[in-house]
Motif scaffolding. Structure first.
Motif, short mmCIF file in Angstrom:
data_model
loop_
_atom_site.label_atom_id
_atom_site.label_comp_id
_atom_site.label_asym_id
_atom_site.label_seq_id
_atom_site.Cartn_x
_atom_site.Cartn_y
_atom_site.Cartn_z
N LEU A 1 41.98 49.64 37.86
CA LEU A 1 42.98 48.57 37.73
C LEU A 1 42.83 47.83 36.40
O LEU A 1 42.50 46.63 36.37
N PRO A 2 43.03 48.51 35.26
CA PRO A 2 42.88 47.81 33.98
C PRO A 2 43.99 46.78 33.77
O PRO A 2 45.14 47.02 34.13
N LYS A 3 43.60 45.67 33.18
CA LYS A 3 44.60 44.65 32.81
C LYS A 3 44.79 44.70 31.30
O LYS A 3 43.83 44.82 30.53
N ILE B 1 50.69 48.05 41.01
CA ILE B 1 50.45 46.74 40.39
C ILE B 1 49.55 45.94 41.32
O ILE B 1 49.81 45.85 42.52
N ASP B 2 48.50 45.37 40.74
CA ASP B 2 47.52 44.60 41.53
C ASP B 2 47.75 43.10 41.32
O ASP B 2 47.59 42.60 40.21
N CYS B 3 48.12 42.41 42.38
CA CYS B 3 48.47 40.99 42.29
C CYS B 3 47.54 40.16 43.18
O CYS B 3 46.78 40.70 43.98
N ALA B 4 47.66 38.85 43.09
CA ALA B 4 46.96 37.94 44.02
C ALA B 4 47.60 36.58 43.89
O ALA B 4 48.00 36.17 42.79
N SER B 5 47.67 35.86 45.01
CA SER B 5 48.29 34.53 44.94
C SER B 5 47.48 33.61 44.03
O SER B 5 48.05 32.78 43.32
N PHE C 1 53.64 50.88 44.29
CA PHE C 1 52.58 50.53 45.24
C PHE C 1 52.10 49.13 44.82
O PHE C 1 51.54 48.95 43.73
N ILE C 2 52.33 48.16 45.70
CA ILE C 2 52.05 46.77 45.31
C ILE C 2 50.98 46.18 46.24
O ILE C 2 51.12 46.18 47.46
N THR C 3 49.92 45.71 45.58
CA THR C 3 48.79 45.10 46.29
C THR C 3 48.82 43.59 46.06
O THR C 3 49.14 43.14 44.95
N TRP D 1 45.39 39.68 36.78
CA TRP D 1 44.58 38.47 36.64
C TRP D 1 44.54 38.08 35.15
O TRP D 1 44.42 38.96 34.29
N GLN D 2 44.68 36.80 34.88
CA GLN D 2 44.64 36.25 33.52
C GLN D 2 45.83 36.70 32.66
O GLN D 2 45.77 36.59 31.43
N LEU D 3 46.87 37.23 33.31
CA LEU D 3 48.13 37.42 32.58
C LEU D 3 48.94 36.16 32.83
O LEU D 3 49.37 35.90 33.96
N GLU D 4 49.12 35.38 31.79
CA GLU D 4 49.80 34.09 31.94
C GLU D 4 51.22 34.32 32.43
O GLU D 4 51.84 35.36 32.14
#
Ligand SMILES: NC(=O)c1ccc[n+]([C@@H]2O[C@H](COP(=O)([O-])OP(=O)(O)OC[C@H]3O[C@@H](n4cnc5c(N)ncnc54)[C@H](OP(=O)(O)O)[C@@H]3O)[C@@H](O)[C@H]2O)c1
Length: 325
Positions: free
Chosen positions: A251-253, A43-47, A74-76, A21-24
């Motif tokens: 899940l640190p960014k 890696i934690d993702c979201a549309s 492992f991809i979320t 999140w908030q990674l451009e």
């Protein structure tokens, strides 16, 4: 300390994942590449993070260069709230898989217990009443199909999680929620542990730098700093290591390679019991009456203000979080 936890599906979830999140879009690829090179396998993702195409390019590069294979990661990802209608759920995972250039996800989560009109993001006039049982049934079909090897939820209170557990054919494998040293989630953690639901901790560093976060900071908390000094670690490492020792994935960014590496360097040391005990001295949520005098002092940092609105089924934040705020 185990580098992974076991989900109720039997699969392992690596205990640290890179948040995206908030990674451009122009920096997310390099962050993922650096993280995987450093040893991250989750890696934690979201549309709704609007960067999944670039995340997919980074995965392709890692696979093409032979750095890792698909089965090593492992991809979320997460179902956005405008795709809660059962007929829209397959379309949502289809788009995510296409963008990420994958055949399946390791974990697919309902992002939040909010439903919006299709094609919208967060305007109050776009709220629809959520129907979690219907959405969950569509998620269960994705699990049956193998497109999602585990399914779960995010931002579910104890009550909402219990309501879901009461009707689910496939139990949620995880609840991804805000969890860190100033919002420790003891009640939810106990519920998750007793019902076999993995707690995955988002904003484990307290999300410093996020504009909507106005509360106290995890990384400048005096107890966190004093434990870090005693152990000769950074406050961020202590905050993450606390999460692992509590049994949750973290899940640190970060967009910064040095911090990405620092955040992963949490496996060959531990916080001794006497110092772990210090963290229970960090004051947690205020009673409502106290909050009137100390607004924003100790409460959730990411409160989903937008969910509470006269046009929403949740009239107040108390409604949205079922009083767990
Ligand atoms: N399910 C949900 O609704 C939800 C909500 C929020 C978050 N999440 C997930 O959880 C992930 C993490 O949460 P988050 O991004 O809110 O917050 P976070 O990981 O707690 O904090 C990220 C911030 O900490 C900084 N940082 C990283 N490592 C650091 C270190 N070692 N020392 C000092 N500062 C450091 C980062 O800056 P630099 O980039 O400059 O290093 C960034 O500004 C998200 O990316 C997302 O994947 C999910």
């Amino acid at each position: 300390m185990a580098e992974s936890f076991v989900l109720n599906t039997g699969a392992s979830i690596p205990s640290i994942g890179l948040g995206t999140w908030q990674l451009e879009p122009d920096v997310v690829g390099n962050a993922i590449y650096a993280a995987v090179k450093a040893g991250y396998r989750h890696i934690d993702c979201a549309s709704i993070y609007c960067n999944e195409k670039e995340v997919g390019l980074a995965f392709k590069r890692l696979f093409d260069e032979g750095v890792v294979k698909r089965e090593d990661l492992f991809i979320t990802s997460k179902l956005w709230s405008d795709h809660h209608a059962p007929e829209d759920v397959p379309e949502a995972i289809g788009t995510t898989l296409e963008d990420l250039q994958l055949d399946f996800l390791d974990l697919f989560l309902i992002h939040e217990p909010i439903r919006l009109k299709k094609g919208t993001t967060s305007n109050p006039e776009d709220f629809l009443p959520p129907d979690i049982p219907a959405t969950w049934e569509a998620m269960e079909k994705l699990y049956d199909s193998g497109k999602a090897r585990a399914i779960g939820v995010s931002n579910f209170s104890c009550k909402k999680l219990e309501d879901l557990l009461a009707i689910a054919r496939v139990s949620p494998a995880a609840n991804q929620v805000e969890c860190h040293l100033i919002w420790q989630q003891d009640k939810l953690r106990k519920l998750c542990q007793s019902r076999g639901v993995h707690l995955s901790a988002y904003s484990p560093l307290g999300s410093p730098g996020t504009s909507e976060v106005n509360g106290p900071s995890v990384l400048t908390n005096p107890i966190v700093i004093s434990v870090a000094e005693k152990l000769q670690k950074t406050p961020a490492q202590v905050a993450l290591r606390w999460g692992l020792q509590m049994g949750q994935s973290v899940l640190p960014k970060s967009s910064n390679t040095a911090r990405i590496m620092q955040n992963f360097d949490i496996f060959d040391w531990s916080i001794p019991e006497d110092l772990m005990a210090k963290f229970s001295e960090i004051k947690q949520a205020c009673l409502n009456s106290e909050r009137m005098f100390f607004p924003l002092f100790h409460e959730r940092l990411l409160r989903f203000e937008y969910a509470a609105h006269p046009l929403s089924v949740y009239k107040t934040l108390e409604d949205f979080w079922d009083g767990e705020i």
